[in-house]
Design an enzyme around this catalytic site. Structure first.
Site, PDB file in Angstrom:
ATOM      1  N   GLY A  11      44.997  45.309  30.483  1.00  0.00           N
ATOM      2  CA  GLY A  11      45.892  44.155  30.555  1.00  0.00           C
ATOM      3  C   GLY A  11      45.358  43.044  31.457  1.00  0.00           C
ATOM      4  O   GLY A  11      44.244  43.131  31.978  1.00  0.00           O
ATOM      5  N   GLN A  12      46.193  42.037  31.620  1.00  0.00           N
ATOM      6  CA  GLN A  12      45.761  40.842  32.360  1.00  0.00           C
ATOM      7  C   GLN A  12      45.408  41.178  33.813  1.00  0.00           C
ATOM      8  O   GLN A  12      44.358  40.774  34.304  1.00  0.00           O
ATOM      9  CB  GLN A  12      46.867  39.776  32.309  1.00  0.00           C
ATOM     10  CG  GLN A  12      46.392  38.409  32.755  1.00  0.00           C
ATOM     11  CD  GLN A  12      47.537  37.468  33.121  1.00  0.00           C
ATOM     12  OE1 GLN A  12      48.691  37.882  33.262  1.00  0.00           O
ATOM     13  NE2 GLN A  12      47.215  36.194  33.292  1.00  0.00           N
ATOM     14  N   ASP A  34      44.528  53.109  29.419  1.00  0.00           N
ATOM     15  CA  ASP A  34      45.416  52.177  28.707  1.00  0.00           C
ATOM     16  C   ASP A  34      45.748  52.808  27.367  1.00  0.00           C
ATOM     17  O   ASP A  34      45.073  53.747  26.955  1.00  0.00           O
ATOM     18  CB  ASP A  34      44.718  50.818  28.509  1.00  0.00           C
ATOM     19  CG  ASP A  34      45.725  49.688  28.342  1.00  0.00           C
ATOM     20  OD1 ASP A  34      46.472  49.704  27.344  1.00  0.00           O
ATOM     21  OD2 ASP A  34      45.796  48.796  29.209  1.00  0.00           O
ATOM     22  N   ILE A  35      46.756  52.264  26.676  1.00  0.00           N
ATOM     23  CA  ILE A  35      47.009  52.793  25.323  1.00  0.00           C
ATOM     24  C   ILE A  35      46.106  52.108  24.302  1.00  0.00           C
ATOM     25  O   ILE A  35      46.083  52.478  23.147  1.00  0.00           O
ATOM     26  CB  ILE A  35      48.488  52.658  24.845  1.00  0.00           C
ATOM     27  CG1 ILE A  35      49.047  51.275  25.188  1.00  0.00           C
ATOM     28  CG2 ILE A  35      49.334  53.770  25.357  1.00  0.00           C
ATOM     29  CD1 ILE A  35      50.342  51.007  24.450  1.00  0.00           C
ATOM     30  N   ARG A  36      45.406  51.065  24.738  1.00  0.00           N
ATOM     31  CA  ARG A  36      44.477  50.409  23.807  1.00  0.00           C
ATOM     32  C   ARG A  36      43.104  50.301  24.453  1.00  0.00           C
ATOM     33  O   ARG A  36      42.965  50.518  25.671  1.00  0.00           O
ATOM     34  CB  ARG A  36      45.005  49.031  23.407  1.00  0.00           C
ATOM     35  CG  ARG A  36      45.190  48.141  24.605  1.00  0.00           C
ATOM     36  CD  ARG A  36      45.982  46.895  24.287  1.00  0.00           C
ATOM     37  NE  ARG A  36      46.520  46.357  25.525  1.00  0.00           N
ATOM     38  CZ  ARG A  36      46.328  45.126  25.952  1.00  0.00           C
ATOM     39  NH1 ARG A  36      45.679  44.263  25.224  1.00  0.00           N
ATOM     40  NH2 ARG A  36      46.834  44.732  27.109  1.00  0.00           N
ATOM     41  N   ASP A  52      48.607  57.380  27.250  1.00  0.00           N
ATOM     42  CA  ASP A  52      49.937  56.780  27.105  1.00  0.00           C
ATOM     43  C   ASP A  52      50.789  57.217  28.288  1.00  0.00           C
ATOM     44  O   ASP A  52      51.047  58.407  28.471  1.00  0.00           O
ATOM     45  CB  ASP A  52      50.550  57.263  25.775  1.00  0.00           C
ATOM     46  CG  ASP A  52      51.901  56.626  25.506  1.00  0.00           C
ATOM     47  OD1 ASP A  52      52.411  55.907  26.393  1.00  0.00           O
ATOM     48  OD2 ASP A  52      52.442  56.849  24.406  1.00  0.00           O
ATOM     49  N   TYR A 143      63.478  41.931  30.620  1.00  0.00           N
ATOM     50  CA  TYR A 143      62.352  42.133  31.527  1.00  0.00           C
ATOM     51  C   TYR A 143      62.831  42.080  32.985  1.00  0.00           C
ATOM     52  O   TYR A 143      62.517  42.960  33.796  1.00  0.00           O
ATOM     53  CB  TYR A 143      61.318  41.037  31.249  1.00  0.00           C
ATOM     54  CG  TYR A 143      60.072  41.087  32.083  1.00  0.00           C
ATOM     55  CD1 TYR A 143      59.187  42.149  31.991  1.00  0.00           C
ATOM     56  CD2 TYR A 143      59.760  40.034  32.951  1.00  0.00           C
ATOM     57  CE1 TYR A 143      58.022  42.168  32.747  1.00  0.00           C
ATOM     58  CE2 TYR A 143      58.597  40.046  33.699  1.00  0.00           C
ATOM     59  CZ  TYR A 143      57.739  41.113  33.602  1.00  0.00           C
ATOM     60  OH  TYR A 143      56.594  41.125  34.351  1.00  0.00           O
ATOM     61  N   LYS A 147      62.868  44.994  35.801  1.00  0.00           N
ATOM     62  CA  LYS A 147      62.130  44.857  37.065  1.00  0.00           C
ATOM     63  C   LYS A 147      63.070  45.033  38.264  1.00  0.00           C
ATOM     64  O   LYS A 147      62.698  45.639  39.267  1.00  0.00           O
ATOM     65  CB  LYS A 147      61.417  43.497  37.134  1.00  0.00           C
ATOM     66  CG  LYS A 147      60.198  43.389  36.216  1.00  0.00           C
ATOM     67  CD  LYS A 147      59.090  44.375  36.610  1.00  0.00           C
ATOM     68  CE  LYS A 147      57.850  44.235  35.768  1.00  0.00           C
ATOM     69  NZ  LYS A 147      56.866  45.299  35.995  1.00  0.00           N
TER      70      LYS A 147
HETATM   71  N1  SER Z   1      54.430  36.373  33.806  1.00  0.00           N
HETATM   72  C1  SER Z   1      55.628  37.107  33.589  1.00  0.00           C
HETATM   73  C2  SER Z   1      56.320  36.696  32.354  1.00  0.00           C
HETATM   74  O1  SER Z   1      56.342  35.513  32.090  1.00  0.00           O
HETATM   75  C3  SER Z   1      56.544  36.932  34.764  1.00  0.00           C
HETATM   76  O2  SER Z   1      56.394  37.976  35.611  1.00  0.00           O
HETATM   77  O3  SER Z   1      56.837  37.524  31.662  1.00  0.00           O
END
Ligand code: SER
Length: 318
Positions: A11-12, A34-36, A52, A143, A147
């Site tokens: 990921g990023q 990672d899963i990918r 996974d 999201y 969190k």
């Molecule tokens: N970069 C994230 C989003 O935009 C925020 O934590 O989902």
């Protein structure tokens, strides 16, 4: 000796943090998963395995077999994507965290866990300018809800089980290595790619939507600094607010035009506008500064210069 497990290494954040941790702890001690499939330097530069995080049985085998002492759990469904699959996103974000927390509590060798939170924990009722560490938190995105619930669990495991879990509420993260996926702040990554490719960008947020952001090298440094910090100094057991630069799409476009004078931007706000409107415009990071010395170094001008340069050189290489 530390053995580190990274979940979400493709990921990023993972694709950059893995390299930084390998430099510090030695390539063979940092297990990227990672899963990918992950970028080539991650796969070739040290151990990499498809794993996974939802598969708790394989996860525990992996942890024991490789004598893991620290886990960085970075996998998550980001804000925009989560709104498209709310229940699934909630399940993925929460179950994966609970798997890791419980595993870390059970396996004595695991000494530290890192888990990222986000500015998405805040909502419309939160003060939006210089949002304090401790304030009203009524997120209204899946999201953000996941969190915030995650932060509560992180604090719970810290206090009740004395598990050393550390966390940062990342603002929007900007990077050129791995494209971000499905976040609301991700316009600020896409805009640079489109500027290089097409000299134009169609923005899904309105021009004056200000959000807190951070350039990836500062985010990686912050993460490593927090993980090294003296635990006695860490007063926040849930997640530390950090933030560096606040800007709007209009501000980025202006900076890009300093390098590409004909760059064009049009604004077509979509459902992510409402998400952005519910988030802070700027963050008060003073608690993180005080407790573990958070100190970002990049501003919008410097970051823009590097983003354009790096994306241009990637495009040429292709
Ligand atoms: N970069 C994230 C989003 O935009 C925020 O934590 O989902």
């Amino acid at each position: 000796m530390e053995n580190i497990l990274i979940i979400g290494a493709a990921g990023q954040i993972g694709s950059e943090l893995t390299l930084a941790l390998r430099k510090e702890y030695g390539d063979e001690h940092v297990y990227a998963t990672d899963i990918r499939q992950a970028p080539r330097d991650i796969v070739e530069g040290g151990p990499f395995q498809i794993l996974d995080v939802m598969d708790d049985k394989r996860l525990i085998h992996f942890v024991i077999r490789h004598k893991i002492t620290q886990i960085y759990h970075l996998a998550a469904v980001l804000s925009g994507n989560a709104e498209r699959i709310p229940i699934q996103a909630w399940q993925i974000n929460m179950s994966s965290l609970m798997n890791i927390l419980d595993l870390a509590k059970e396996v004595e060798e695991i000494k530290k866990v890192f888990w990222p939170s986000s500015i998405a924990v805040f909502g419309q009722t939160t003060p939006q300018i210089a949002t304090p560490q401790l304030t009203v938190m009524e997120p209204n995105t899946v999201y953000g809800i996941s969190k915030l619930a995650g932060e509560r669990w992180v604090e719970y495991y810290n206090r009740r089980y004395k598990l050393d879990v550390r966390s940062i509420r990342y603002p929007g993260l900007i990077s050129y290595k791995t494209e971000a996926g499905g976040g609301t702040t991700d316009y600020a990554v896409e805009i640079y790619y489109d500027a290089v490719k097409n000299n134009s960008y169609e923005c899904f947020l309105k021009e004056d939507t200000e959000l807190p952001m951070l350039f990836m090298p500062d985010a990686i440094k912050a993460t490593i600094d927090l993980m090294h910090a003296d635990p006695a100094k860490l007063t926040v057991k849930s997640s530390y607010s950090i933030g560096a630069i606040s800007f709007s799409p209009k501000d980025v476009a202006k900076e890009i035009r300093k390098h590409k004078p004909n760059f064009e931007i049009i604004y077509k706000p979509d459902f992510r506008q409402a998400i952005a409107d519910s988030w802070p415009k700027s963050i008060d990071a003073s608690v993180a500064e005080h407790d573990w010395g958070f100190k970002p170094t990049f501003d919008l001008a410097k970051m823009t210069e590097i983003m354009l340069q790096e994306i241009e050189s990637k495009t040429i290489k292709k």
